[in-house]
Enzyme design. Structure first.
Site, short mmCIF file in Angstrom:
data_model
loop_
_atom_site.label_atom_id
_atom_site.label_comp_id
_atom_site.label_asym_id
_atom_site.label_seq_id
_atom_site.Cartn_x
_atom_site.Cartn_y
_atom_site.Cartn_z
N LYS A 152 -108.23 -6.06 -6.20
CA LYS A 152 -109.42 -5.74 -6.99
C LYS A 152 -110.36 -4.79 -6.24
O LYS A 152 -110.47 -4.86 -5.01
CB LYS A 152 -110.22 -7.01 -7.34
CG LYS A 152 -109.35 -8.14 -7.90
CD LYS A 152 -110.14 -9.33 -8.38
CE LYS A 152 -109.23 -10.52 -8.62
NZ LYS A 152 -108.91 -11.32 -7.43
N ASP B 140 -102.62 -13.15 -6.31
CA ASP B 140 -103.90 -12.53 -6.67
C ASP B 140 -104.80 -12.47 -5.44
O ASP B 140 -105.25 -13.50 -4.94
CB ASP B 140 -104.59 -13.35 -7.76
CG ASP B 140 -105.93 -12.74 -8.17
OD1 ASP B 140 -105.93 -11.89 -9.08
OD2 ASP B 140 -106.96 -13.11 -7.58
N HIS C 256 -113.56 -5.73 -10.05
CA HIS C 256 -113.84 -7.14 -9.75
C HIS C 256 -115.00 -7.71 -10.59
O HIS C 256 -114.91 -8.83 -11.10
CB HIS C 256 -114.15 -7.27 -8.25
CG HIS C 256 -113.83 -8.62 -7.69
ND1 HIS C 256 -113.31 -8.79 -6.42
CD2 HIS C 256 -113.98 -9.87 -8.19
CE1 HIS C 256 -113.15 -10.08 -6.18
NE2 HIS C 256 -113.55 -10.76 -7.24
N ARG D 65 -99.11 -28.68 -1.81
CA ARG D 65 -99.86 -28.41 -3.05
C ARG D 65 -99.40 -27.14 -3.72
O ARG D 65 -99.40 -27.03 -4.95
CB ARG D 65 -101.35 -28.32 -2.74
CG ARG D 65 -101.99 -29.66 -2.46
CD ARG D 65 -103.45 -29.47 -2.12
NE ARG D 65 -104.15 -30.73 -2.08
CZ ARG D 65 -105.42 -30.84 -1.71
NH1 ARG D 65 -106.11 -29.74 -1.34
NH2 ARG D 65 -106.02 -32.00 -1.69
N ASN E 148 -98.26 -27.28 -7.50
CA ASN E 148 -98.93 -26.49 -8.55
C ASN E 148 -97.94 -25.62 -9.32
O ASN E 148 -98.30 -25.06 -10.36
CB ASN E 148 -100.03 -25.61 -7.93
CG ASN E 148 -101.17 -26.43 -7.38
OD1 ASN E 148 -101.27 -27.63 -7.64
ND2 ASN E 148 -102.06 -25.79 -6.61
N SER F 130 -104.19 -22.56 -3.15
CA SER F 130 -104.04 -23.59 -2.13
C SER F 130 -103.46 -22.94 -0.89
O SER F 130 -102.75 -21.94 -0.99
CB SER F 130 -103.13 -24.73 -2.62
OG SER F 130 -103.01 -25.68 -1.58
N VAL F 131 -103.76 -23.51 0.27
CA VAL F 131 -103.09 -23.08 1.51
C VAL F 131 -102.13 -24.16 1.99
O VAL F 131 -101.41 -23.96 2.95
CB VAL F 131 -104.10 -22.78 2.66
CG1 VAL F 131 -104.88 -21.52 2.36
CG2 VAL F 131 -105.02 -23.96 2.92
N ILE G 255 -104.12 -18.67 -11.78
CA ILE G 255 -103.86 -18.38 -10.37
C ILE G 255 -104.50 -19.43 -9.46
O ILE G 255 -105.40 -19.13 -8.67
CB ILE G 255 -104.39 -16.96 -10.02
CG1 ILE G 255 -105.77 -16.74 -10.64
CG2 ILE G 255 -103.40 -15.90 -10.49
CD1 ILE G 255 -106.45 -15.42 -10.21
N TYR H 44 -111.69 -10.31 -0.32
CA TYR H 44 -111.15 -11.54 0.27
C TYR H 44 -110.73 -11.32 1.73
O TYR H 44 -110.46 -12.27 2.45
CB TYR H 44 -109.94 -12.09 -0.52
CG TYR H 44 -110.19 -12.41 -1.97
CD1 TYR H 44 -111.47 -12.44 -2.51
CD2 TYR H 44 -109.12 -12.68 -2.82
CE1 TYR H 44 -111.67 -12.72 -3.85
CE2 TYR H 44 -109.32 -12.97 -4.17
CZ TYR H 44 -110.60 -12.98 -4.68
OH TYR H 44 -110.78 -13.26 -6.01
N LEU I 276 -108.82 -24.63 -11.38
CA LEU I 276 -108.93 -26.06 -11.08
C LEU I 276 -110.39 -26.44 -10.85
O LEU I 276 -110.67 -27.50 -10.28
CB LEU I 276 -108.10 -26.40 -9.83
CG LEU I 276 -106.63 -25.98 -9.86
CD1 LEU I 276 -105.95 -26.29 -8.52
CD2 LEU I 276 -105.88 -26.66 -11.00
#
Ligand code: NAD
Length: 275
Positions: A76, A46, A109, A237, A241, A232-233, A229, A51, A191
């Site tokens: 979006k 996503d 969006h 993680r 997830n 994390s980078v 969705i 972004y 989260l």
């Protein structure tokens, strides 16, 4: 590991229930995060024009050993590009940055009610779906009145409404509206942007199952039938997830998470006023 679940949308297409979010993922880290997710088994990503990392999403997709058609890519339409012609142009620009010839899901969006352009924007998305360049179309941050208006004026119901939703902002009323219209609800900031994960109730449930609080919260979204969705980078993680398909929450856990709902729990802006 059990098979990852998917949801059937009201246009007959299927989307994986769990995907990777990339808001605030730096442009130069996006390709590696997307590739790490695809390597871990994710099949949905996503992003959004705002972004500023669509290019990295496309690069990550091409770097992974996964067929394009096996991955659901969502992007979006940003607020300033709302309107019929400008939405079509913005979509072309997004495809160009992604390096793709279609996306799986294109969303408005925010409704930005004060701009009075979301119906025109929705007509552009309907055109893109007819052209097959947006395989499914939907909205984000729409409230009941915005959904009703686009449906009444175009006869086309969005497939998805992506809204802020996490244990402190559970959105029962909006989930009921979406479900009543046959719209899948997708949870953003699932989260609670990570802050939520320090909650003692979630830590206790996680300890009971030998899981992490993030895994417990993602499992909760899946059990509610939501698309989700988490972002994390961090490769470990990203993997963590996704390891959520082989345990179940019990009634006691669900009751404890339900009790975290908070009238002041919203993190993001009010869609009625934003944009
Ligand atoms: P999130 O709720 O997914 O939280 C992400 C943060 O949680 C990470 O930055 C990290 O700090 C922490 N985290 C993640 N995994 C963890 C783990 N296993 N253990 C410990 N901490 C962990 O926040 P988000 O990024 O705001 O939301 C997810 C996605 O939703 C976004 O990336 C974006 O794709 C989408 N989104 C959409 C909108 C919209 O208006 N449509 C708005 C916000 C976000």
């Amino acid at each position: 590991m059990s098979v990852q679940p998917s949801l059937r949308l009201n246009d007959g297409r299927e989307m994986p229930q769990l995907g990777l979010g990339v808001w605030q993922t730096p442009a130069d880290e996006t390709a590696q995060a997307v590739k790490a997710a695809l390597d871990a088994g994710y099949r949905s990503v996503d992003t959004a024009a705002i972004y500023r990392n669509e290019k990295g999403v496309g690069e990550g997709l091409r770097a992974a050993s996964v067929a394009r058609d096996d991955v659901a890519v969502t992007t979006k339409l940003w607020n300033e590009q709302q309107g019929f012609d400008s939405a079509l142009k913005a979509f072309d620009d997004s495809l160009g940055r992604l390096g793709l010839d279609y996306v799986d899901l294109y969303l408005i969006h925010w409704p930005c009610p004060s701009r009075e352009l979301y119906v025109d924007s929705w007509r552009a998305l309907i055109r893109l779906k007819q052209e097959g360049r947006a395989r499914s179309i939907g909205v984000s941050n729409f409230r009941a009145e915005h959904l009703q208006r686009i449906i009444d004026e175009t006869g086309v119901t969005p497939a998805v409404n992506q809204i802020e939703l996490h244990p402190r902002w559970q959105q029962q009323a909006m989930r009921d509206v979406d479900a009543g219209l046959g719209i899948i609800t997708e949870s953003w900031s699932p989260l609670g942007q990570g802050v939520l994960l320090a909650d003692p109730a979630l830590i206790a449930i996680a300890a009971k199952h030998g899981r992490t609080p993030a895994q417990v919260v993602i499992r909760w979204h899946l059990d509610l039938g939501l698309m989700v969705i988490p972002k994390s980078v961090t490769p470990s993680r990203i993997v963590e997830n996704f390891q959520v398909f082989d345990f179940k929450l019990d009634a006691q856990d669900i009751a404890a998470i339900s009790a975290l709902d908070d009238a002041n729990g919203r993190i993001g802006p009010d869609p009625a006023a934003f944009g």
